[in-house]
Design a protein around this motif. Structure first.
Motif, mmCIF file in Angstrom:
data_model
loop_
_atom_site.group_PDB
_atom_site.id
_atom_site.type_symbol
_atom_site.label_atom_id
_atom_site.label_comp_id
_atom_site.label_asym_id
_atom_site.label_seq_id
_atom_site.Cartn_x
_atom_site.Cartn_y
_atom_site.Cartn_z
ATOM 1 N N LEU A 1 11.602 16.557 -2.857
ATOM 2 C CA LEU A 1 11.247 17.818 -3.508
ATOM 3 C C LEU A 1 9.927 18.356 -2.963
ATOM 4 N N GLY A 2 9.019 17.457 -2.573
ATOM 5 C CA GLY A 2 7.773 17.897 -1.941
ATOM 6 C C GLY A 2 8.021 18.581 -0.610
ATOM 7 N N ILE A 3 8.973 18.054 0.168
ATOM 8 C CA ILE A 3 9.323 18.697 1.443
ATOM 9 C C ILE A 3 9.944 20.065 1.192
ATOM 10 N N VAL A 4 10.780 20.160 0.156
ATOM 11 C CA VAL A 4 11.376 21.463 -0.204
ATOM 12 C C VAL A 4 10.276 22.472 -0.530
ATOM 13 N N ALA A 5 9.288 22.059 -1.329
ATOM 14 C CA ALA A 5 8.199 22.969 -1.694
ATOM 15 C C ALA A 5 7.397 23.394 -0.467
ATOM 16 N N THR A 6 7.160 22.464 0.444
ATOM 17 C CA THR A 6 6.439 22.790 1.681
ATOM 18 C C THR A 6 7.216 23.807 2.505
ATOM 19 N N SER A 7 8.523 23.596 2.605
ATOM 20 C CA SER A 7 9.362 24.531 3.369
ATOM 21 C C SER A 7 9.353 25.916 2.742
ATOM 22 N N MET A 8 9.305 25.983 1.423
ATOM 23 C CA MET A 8 9.212 27.286 0.756
ATOM 24 C C MET A 8 7.929 28.011 1.146
ATOM 25 N N GLY A 9 6.839 27.262 1.265
ATOM 26 C CA GLY A 9 5.582 27.877 1.688
ATOM 27 C C GLY A 9 5.683 28.491 3.068
ATOM 28 N N PHE A 10 6.275 27.752 4.004
ATOM 29 C CA PHE A 10 6.434 28.292 5.361
ATOM 30 C C PHE A 10 7.404 29.479 5.375
ATOM 31 N N ALA A 11 8.422 29.437 4.493
ATOM 32 C CA ALA A 11 9.403 30.524 4.436
ATOM 33 C C ALA A 11 8.759 31.844 4.032
ATOM 34 N N LEU A 12 7.730 31.789 3.192
ATOM 35 C CA LEU A 12 7.060 33.013 2.754
ATOM 36 C C LEU A 12 6.383 33.730 3.915
ATOM 37 N N PHE A 13 6.011 32.996 4.952
ATOM 38 C CA PHE A 13 5.409 33.614 6.132
ATOM 39 C C PHE A 13 6.473 33.975 7.175
ATOM 40 N N ALA A 14 7.357 33.024 7.492
ATOM 41 C CA ALA A 14 8.357 33.261 8.535
ATOM 42 C C ALA A 14 9.377 34.314 8.128
ATOM 43 N N GLY A 15 9.584 34.503 6.809
ATOM 44 C CA GLY A 15 10.594 35.442 6.347
ATOM 45 C C GLY A 15 10.165 36.893 6.322
ATOM 46 N N ARG A 16 8.888 37.175 6.637
ATOM 47 C CA ARG A 16 8.420 38.569 6.618
ATOM 48 C C ARG A 16 9.060 39.375 7.749
ATOM 49 N N ASN A 17 9.125 40.674 7.561
ATOM 50 C CA ASN A 17 9.756 41.568 8.538
ATOM 51 C C ASN A 17 8.808 41.801 9.711
ATOM 52 N N ARG A 18 8.785 40.853 10.656
ATOM 53 C CA ARG A 18 7.950 40.927 11.854
ATOM 54 C C ARG A 18 8.821 40.618 13.064
ATOM 55 N N ARG A 19 8.375 41.074 14.257
ATOM 56 C CA ARG A 19 9.153 40.783 15.461
ATOM 57 C C ARG A 19 8.221 40.678 16.657
ATOM 58 N N LEU A 20 8.505 39.692 17.528
ATOM 59 C CA LEU A 20 7.772 39.517 18.776
ATOM 60 C C LEU A 20 8.393 40.410 19.840
ATOM 61 N N GLU A 21 7.570 41.234 20.467
ATOM 62 C CA GLU A 21 8.056 42.160 21.489
ATOM 63 C C GLU A 21 7.079 42.219 22.648
ATOM 64 N N VAL A 22 7.563 42.744 23.770
ATOM 65 C CA VAL A 22 6.726 42.945 24.949
ATOM 66 C C VAL A 22 6.330 44.410 24.998
#
Length: 406
Positions: free
Chosen positions: A376-397
């Motif tokens: 459950l601790g790993i699940v909570a950690t993954s939720m934290g990273f999801a809040l950043f990775a899930g934002r509407n951003r894109r890598l472009e040149v």
């Protein structure tokens, strides 16, 4: 070919490509999920310690991380089609070698399997973005569904195959036939491109990508949610046996959970499209994972099947969304390939610590309540990273050839 015939030919080529992705995807999980249900038999027959078994479950995941960054480098020099062919050949060979009932062959074959899956799995998101740029996220769901189906078949059929073929070694080796079929189909029907132009788009070196926080956020989410997946592949049957279930029942429960992943693997990309970003979808699937673990490992036995379903829905959706993020967070297929190498390379290296950690805990006699808290601790950690990775951003040149996040 006339202009009128062109759309029909394009549709035929598209269907062939989808079929190939499904067949290749079917091969990238049985090598992992078929091992866990027979770990007890392997340990008894070969006299391996719990720590050695933990190393055996960790090795393929670690190889996924170590070899994934090689995929873009190999694709640039050999072409992605040839590289994927070599990976399928390595996979079939490793599965055959792993079927030899000897410690050295078992570990070397497992290493080969991990290397092959690491390379092939990293190439596929870039190939999907190249062939289907407009619908790459939805095609990723189809491909992930094939991964989940392969994982379910590996988990559910492992014990029956071992019983029917006279032992766990023959059962493990039998999966090489599916890999050989995938290799033949890929060599026969793969899309043909000039290796120099196979992954269009430019700019954005690996060093530049590592300087972008978004790349790290995607990688850390990939690693944390993958850690949970490979704990399931490596240890869930053992944990269920510790709860009092039989070996066969534990294998079928794991297989059923992986089979349920088909539903969310296919539907998660559509769910992700409903909002401006992917954070709500990511939190929903991770919440299902946490609830599934708790129901399976701590709740009364009557709740085991709801736990199986929730765990499957959460993990299928989580992995599908992790691969979808690689596609959605990049502006072209070459960037997708590089981000895939970073996210899967670094992510799987991090994920390898999960099954290893569970193995160490079991070696020292740690009980199921403590193991559940760690999960459950790993699940909570993954939720934290999801809040950043899930934002509407894109890598472009940008116009100057530099890598930017927009």
């Amino acid at each position: 070919m006339t202009v009128t015939d062109a759309p029909r030919a394009d549709r035929r080529a598209l269907l062939v490509f989808i079929g190939l992705m499904v067949l290749v995807g079917l091969n990238l999980r049985p090598a992992l999920s078929s091992l866990a249900p027979v770990l007890t038999r392997i340990q008894q027959d070969m006299g391996l310690s719990a720590l050695s078994i933990g190393a055996l479950t960790t090795l393929p995941v670690l190889c996924l991380g170590l070899f994934a960054p090689l995929a873009p480098w190999l694709a640039k020099r050999l072409g992605p089609e040839t590289t994927l062919s070599a990976a399928l050949l390595l996979l079939a060979s490793g599965l055959l070698l792993r079927g030899i009932a000897a410690t050295t062959a078992l570990f070397i074959g497992t290493l080969m399997v991990g290397a092959a899956i690491g390379i092939a799995g990293t190439l596929l998101p870039a190939l999907v973005k190249r062939e289907l740029p407009a619908g790459a996220d939805l095609m990723t769901g189809v491909y992930t569904m094939a991964l989940c189906l392969g994982g379910a078949l590996g988990a559910g059929l492992s014990i029956p195959l071992a019983d029917a073929l006279g032992g766990w070694s023959a059962g493990l080796a039998s999966w090489s036939a599916l890999a050989a079929l995938g290799l033949v189909a890929w060599l026969t029907l793969m899309p043909r491109h000039d290796g120099a132009t196979a992954l269009p788009g430019g700019g954005g070196s690996t060093r530049e990508l590592l300087g972008q926080p978004l790349a790290w956020q995607v990688m850390l989410f990939m690693g944390s949610q993958s850690s949970l997946a490979y704990i399931v592949f490596g240890w869930l049957p053992t944990l269920l046996v510790a709860r009092g279930y039989s070996e066969a029942e534990a294998g079928w429960m794991m297989g059923a959970s992986v089979m349920v992943q088909l539903i969310s693997a296919l539907s998660a990309p559509w769910l992700a499209r409903l909002g401006r970003d992917q954070r709500p979808a990511l939190l929903i699937v991770l919440g299902c994972v946490g609830a599934g673990f708790w129901l399976l490992l701590q709740a009364p036995a009557a709740w085991r099947w709801p736990g199986v379903v929730l765990l499957g829905l959460g993990q299928g959706g989580g992995f599908s969304l992790a691969l979808t993020l690689i596609v959605l967070r990049t502006g072209n297929s070459r960037l997708a390939g590089k981000l895939s190498g970073i996210a899967q390379g670094g992510g799987y290296t991090l994920a390898a610590m999960g099954p290893l950690g569970i193995g160490v805990m079991l070696q020292f006699g740690v009980g199921l309540p403590s193991v559940t808290l760690v999960l459950l601790g790993i699940v909570a950690t993954s939720m934290g990273f999801a809040l950043f990775a899930g934002r509407n951003r894109r890598l472009e040149v940008d116009a100057a050839g530099g890598l930017v996040t927009r």
